[in-house]
Write an enzyme that holds these catalytic residues in place. Structure first.
Site, PDB file in Angstrom:
ATOM      1  CE1 TYR A   1      19.109 -14.597  31.760  1.00  0.00           C
ATOM      2  CE2 TYR A   1      20.342 -16.246  30.527  1.00  0.00           C
ATOM      3  CZ  TYR A   1      20.057 -15.600  31.719  1.00  0.00           C
ATOM      4  OH  TYR A   1      20.737 -15.942  32.867  1.00  0.00           O
TER       5      TYR A   1
ATOM      6  CE  LYS B   1      22.909 -12.782  33.722  1.00  0.00           C
ATOM      7  NZ  LYS B   1      22.484 -12.309  35.064  1.00  0.00           N
TER       8      LYS B   1
HETATM    9  N1  LIG Z   1      19.526 -20.654  36.685  1.00  0.00           N
HETATM   10  C1  LIG Z   1      20.650 -20.810  36.013  1.00  0.00           C
HETATM   11  O1  LIG Z   1      20.967 -21.905  35.516  1.00  0.00           O
HETATM   12  C2  LIG Z   1      21.576 -19.662  35.858  1.00  0.00           C
HETATM   13  C3  LIG Z   1      21.299 -18.399  36.372  1.00  0.00           C
HETATM   14  N2  LIG Z   1      22.206 -17.377  36.210  1.00  0.00           N
HETATM   15  C4  LIG Z   1      21.978 -16.034  36.763  1.00  0.00           C
HETATM   16  O2  LIG Z   1      21.811 -16.163  38.165  1.00  0.00           O
HETATM   17  C5  LIG Z   1      20.936 -15.152  38.640  1.00  0.00           C
HETATM   18  C6  LIG Z   1      19.862 -15.794  39.481  1.00  0.00           C
HETATM   19  O3  LIG Z   1      19.142 -16.687  38.665  1.00  0.00           O
HETATM   20  P1  LIG Z   1      18.104 -17.736  39.247  1.00  0.00           P
HETATM   21  O4  LIG Z   1      18.203 -17.780  40.703  1.00  0.00           O
HETATM   22  O5  LIG Z   1      18.220 -18.970  38.454  1.00  0.00           O
HETATM   23  O6  LIG Z   1      16.743 -17.027  38.804  1.00  0.00           O
HETATM   24  P2  LIG Z   1      15.455 -16.708  39.660  1.00  0.00           P
HETATM   25  O7  LIG Z   1      14.430 -16.237  38.708  1.00  0.00           O
HETATM   26  O8  LIG Z   1      15.109 -17.851  40.542  1.00  0.00           O
HETATM   27  O9  LIG Z   1      15.958 -15.508  40.578  1.00  0.00           O
HETATM   28  C7  LIG Z   1      16.024 -14.206  40.139  1.00  0.00           C
HETATM   29  C8  LIG Z   1      15.446 -13.329  41.222  1.00  0.00           C
HETATM   30  O10 LIG Z   1      15.516 -11.985  40.780  1.00  0.00           O
HETATM   31  C9  LIG Z   1      14.309 -11.369  41.126  1.00  0.00           C
HETATM   32  N3  LIG Z   1      14.003 -10.271  40.221  1.00  0.00           N
HETATM   33  C10 LIG Z   1      13.607 -10.353  38.928  1.00  0.00           C
HETATM   34  N4  LIG Z   1      13.373  -9.153  38.452  1.00  0.00           N
HETATM   35  C11 LIG Z   1      13.634  -8.278  39.435  1.00  0.00           C
HETATM   36  C12 LIG Z   1      13.561  -6.879  39.549  1.00  0.00           C
HETATM   37  N5  LIG Z   1      13.131  -6.118  38.531  1.00  0.00           N
HETATM   38  N6  LIG Z   1      13.914  -6.310  40.717  1.00  0.00           N
HETATM   39  C13 LIG Z   1      14.306  -7.061  41.765  1.00  0.00           C
HETATM   40  N7  LIG Z   1      14.374  -8.378  41.717  1.00  0.00           N
HETATM   41  C14 LIG Z   1      14.039  -8.988  40.569  1.00  0.00           C
HETATM   42  C15 LIG Z   1      13.241 -12.444  41.013  1.00  0.00           C
HETATM   43  O11 LIG Z   1      12.077 -12.109  41.770  1.00  0.00           O
HETATM   44  C16 LIG Z   1      13.985 -13.643  41.535  1.00  0.00           C
HETATM   45  O12 LIG Z   1      13.780 -13.814  42.911  1.00  0.00           O
HETATM   46  C17 LIG Z   1      20.396 -14.426  37.416  1.00  0.00           C
HETATM   47  O13 LIG Z   1      21.070 -13.214  37.284  1.00  0.00           O
HETATM   48  C18 LIG Z   1      20.721 -15.364  36.268  1.00  0.00           C
HETATM   49  O14 LIG Z   1      20.929 -14.646  35.091  1.00  0.00           O
HETATM   50  C19 LIG Z   1      23.397 -17.582  35.589  1.00  0.00           C
HETATM   51  C20 LIG Z   1      23.706 -18.794  35.070  1.00  0.00           C
HETATM   52  C21 LIG Z   1      22.828 -19.931  35.148  1.00  0.00           C
HETATM   53  C1  LIG Z   2      13.246 -30.033  25.205  1.00  0.00           C
HETATM   54  C2  LIG Z   2      14.671 -29.797  24.849  1.00  0.00           C
HETATM   55  C3  LIG Z   2      15.168 -30.824  23.943  1.00  0.00           C
HETATM   56  C4  LIG Z   2      15.523 -29.698  26.084  1.00  0.00           C
HETATM   57  C5  LIG Z   2      15.296 -28.377  26.757  1.00  0.00           C
HETATM   58  C6  LIG Z   2      16.341 -28.102  27.779  1.00  0.00           C
HETATM   59  C7  LIG Z   2      16.431 -26.619  28.030  1.00  0.00           C
HETATM   60  C8  LIG Z   2      15.163 -26.151  28.691  1.00  0.00           C
HETATM   61  C9  LIG Z   2      17.680 -26.279  28.844  1.00  0.00           C
HETATM   62  C10 LIG Z   2      18.944 -26.804  28.150  1.00  0.00           C
HETATM   63  C11 LIG Z   2      20.073 -25.865  28.537  1.00  0.00           C
HETATM   64  C12 LIG Z   2      19.472 -24.917  29.536  1.00  0.00           C
HETATM   65  C13 LIG Z   2      20.120 -23.549  29.735  1.00  0.00           C
HETATM   66  C14 LIG Z   2      21.568 -23.659  30.093  1.00  0.00           C
HETATM   67  O1  LIG Z   2      21.723 -24.490  31.230  1.00  0.00           O
HETATM   68  C15 LIG Z   2      22.224 -22.342  30.353  1.00  0.00           C
HETATM   69  C16 LIG Z   2      21.435 -21.351  31.087  1.00  0.00           C
HETATM   70  C17 LIG Z   2      22.076 -20.328  31.706  1.00  0.00           C
HETATM   71  C18 LIG Z   2      21.410 -19.261  32.283  1.00  0.00           C
HETATM   72  O2  LIG Z   2      22.007 -18.247  32.616  1.00  0.00           O
HETATM   73  C19 LIG Z   2      19.940 -19.309  32.439  1.00  0.00           C
HETATM   74  C20 LIG Z   2      19.345 -20.657  32.193  1.00  0.00           C
HETATM   75  C21 LIG Z   2      19.951 -21.356  30.990  1.00  0.00           C
HETATM   76  C22 LIG Z   2      19.636 -20.491  29.768  1.00  0.00           C
HETATM   77  C23 LIG Z   2      19.370 -22.770  30.844  1.00  0.00           C
HETATM   78  C24 LIG Z   2      17.859 -22.715  30.507  1.00  0.00           C
HETATM   79  C25 LIG Z   2      17.256 -24.080  30.165  1.00  0.00           C
HETATM   80  C26 LIG Z   2      18.018 -24.797  29.071  1.00  0.00           C
HETATM   81  C27 LIG Z   2      17.878 -24.032  27.774  1.00  0.00           C
END
Ligand SMILES: NC(=O)C1=CN([C@@H]2O[C@H](COP(=O)(O)OP(=O)(O)OC[C@H]3O[C@@H](n4cnc5c(N)ncnc54)[C@H](O)[C@@H]3O)[C@@H](O)[C@H]2O)C=CC1
Ligand SMILES: CC(C)CCC[C@@H](C)[C@H]1CC[C@H]2[C@@H]3[C@H](O)CC4=CC(=O)CC[C@]4(C)[C@H]3CC[C@]12C
Length: 422
Positions: free
Chosen positions: A212, A216
């Protein structure tokens, strides 16, 4: 084009915001309308807002935006934020593998909402969606650190998908591309080095072994390298990347899973990570707001912002992953047991390794993907916090939601879940 296309419009468009933190809240599971908080922003500013409202309404709605991944956790917030706070929008295209039922709510109104079921790995589908768009916000991605998808699939979606988006911009003449990257492109690294209050220029040895973060990082490099490429018509492509830390807020699946786990354990969670390990977190509404602002400012400030990366930050406090979650889960009836981790770290590592082994052994039969694995343990157990004002300096970003608002909204969302203890 494969898949189906639904065209509907949204009727809640109100031009520019009237008050801090006021944006549409009808996310699935979103419990209630927010209390009036005019006082938060100060009544004296009301006149300025009204003036701005009128000026905005007078502006022609002319822009077409595309949000990939627009039905995901972050994507939905970006979509709703754009509809509420981008008065120049004429059409909003939402591209996702799976379209959410909430799109149906986005009925007739001044902005045409076009929902496109499509796959970013399919170049022709991406080109069709991008053609004619002024701005692309590329938030689609496969977020998997639990071993649910294969490394090849993660690469295909996150890297090839991003290549397809870039090439579609170039081929169709779309000039502005905002990429949702991640703090994970920096770290934590495999050596577990802390990143303490770092900014975009802090030196850090970014070494990735997990698919992952690796994907990214590759995708982010592609996006930044594409800055300045000539798009169809001869104008330069302007790109930038936003790096959220761990996002939380309404719709956060991991928070939901942890909450239900706590309920199953009789309202208790057991501390696994020392309270001293700080983990960067940012509220989803502020991440969405930052996307909207970047998209808006990229044209005017292309020379400054093109090819840049920005961490997503707000006023959320620095805490350990578990202590931070308790800010929301505590008021919903859960208790974090232990001031120190209940199990020694070596034992957690052993359990994490065992989970990884079980996942591998069981794969032919079923998908075993628990929260704890060697990678998630390493991330949760490594300090990674951001302290920067680059977004404020470059494009005037200020968090739209205070920590208090972010906390309250997230608590209300947890409280509204099925089976909530409240
Ligand atoms: N959740 C987090 O803590 C973080 C997320 N991100 C980034 O933010 C973005 C959004 O993440 P989230 O909303 O958390 O994830 P999410 O899984 O809720 O949203 C991702 C969306 O992309 C869509 N998707 C996946 N594969 C696809 C494909 N082949 N074609 C079209 N759509 C597709 C999914 O159906 C989903 O709706 C991602 O790029 C992720 O890497 C970055 C930092 C932290
Ligand atoms: C059971 C364990 C002791 C605790 C598990 C916690 C984990 C599931 C999460 C701790 C940190 C999270 C990640 C972090 O916030 C950074 C992220 C950035 C992204 O772009 C995607 C999600 C994630 C990797 C996030 C995922 C869950 C954790 C690993």
């Amino acid at each position: 084009m494969e898949g189906w296309r639904l065209v509907c419009s949204w009727n809640g468009h109100e031009g520019r915001s009237k008050r801090k933190g006021d944006y549409d809240e009808s996310l699935a599971d979103w419990p209630r309308k927010q209390e009036d908080s005019l006082s938060a922003a100060g009544l004296s500013s009301l006149g300025q807002w009204l003036q701005q409202d009128m000026a905005d309404s007078a502006q022609a709605q002319k822009l077409v935006y595309l949000v990939t991944g627009g039905c995901g956790f972050l994507g939905e917030h970006v979509v709703r934020m754009l509809l509420q706070r981008e008065p120049r929008l004429r059409e909003l295209r939402i591209f996702d593998l799976q379209l959410g039922p909430w799109l149906e709510e986005l009925k007739t109104g001044p902005v045409q909402v076009t929902a496109i079921q499509g796959d970013v790995t399919q170049a022709h589908e991406v080109i069709a969606a991008v053609a004619g768009a002024h701005v692309v916000i590329h938030a689609a991605g496969l977020v998997d650190v639990f071993g649910r998808a294969s490394p090849e699939t993660i690469h295909e979606v996150n890297v090839q998908g991003t290549k397809n988006v870039i090439e579609a911009c170039v081929q169709t003449g779309t000039q502005f591309l905002v990429y949702t990257s991640s703090m994970e492109v920096v770290g934590p690294n495999v050596k577990g080095h802390p990143f303490y209050r770092g900014n975009e220029d802090t030196p850090y040895e970014a070494v990735h072994r997990h698919p992952y973060p690796h994907s990214k990082a590759l995708a982010e490099q592609l996006v930044l390298k594409a800055n300045g490429r000539k798009v169809r018509g001869g104008l330069p492509l302007v790109t930038c990347a936003l790096r959220p830390t761990g996002i939380y807020g309404e719709g956060h699946q991991i928070m939901r899973d942890i909450y239900y786990q706590g309920l199953r354990l009789g309202g208790r969670l057991f501390r696994a990570i020392p309270a001293s390990v700080e983990h960067g977190r940012v509220y989803v509404g502020n991440v969405a707001w930052m996307h909207v602002l970047v998209a808006r400012e990229l044209e005017q400030r292309a020379a400054l912002m093109g090819g840049q990366v920005y961490f997503c930050y707000d006023e959320s406090p620095y805490k350990s992953y578990e202590d931070f979650n308790m800010e929301f889960l505590g008021p919903c009836g859960l208790r974090l047991v232990g001031t120190h981790p209940l199990l020694p770290y070596w034992l957690l590592m052993l359990l994490a390794a065992l989970n990884a082994l079980l996942q591998w052994l069981l794969r032919p039969l079923l998908l075993y993907a628990p929260l704890l694995n060697p990678y998630t343990l390493a991330v949760a157990n490594t300090t990674f916090t951001v302290s920067t004002n680059k977004a404020q300096r470059h494009f005037g970003y200020e968090p739209l939601f205070s920590w208090e608002d972010s906390r309250t909204r997230t608590i209300r969302w947890v409280q509204a879940m099925d089976g909530s203890a409240q």
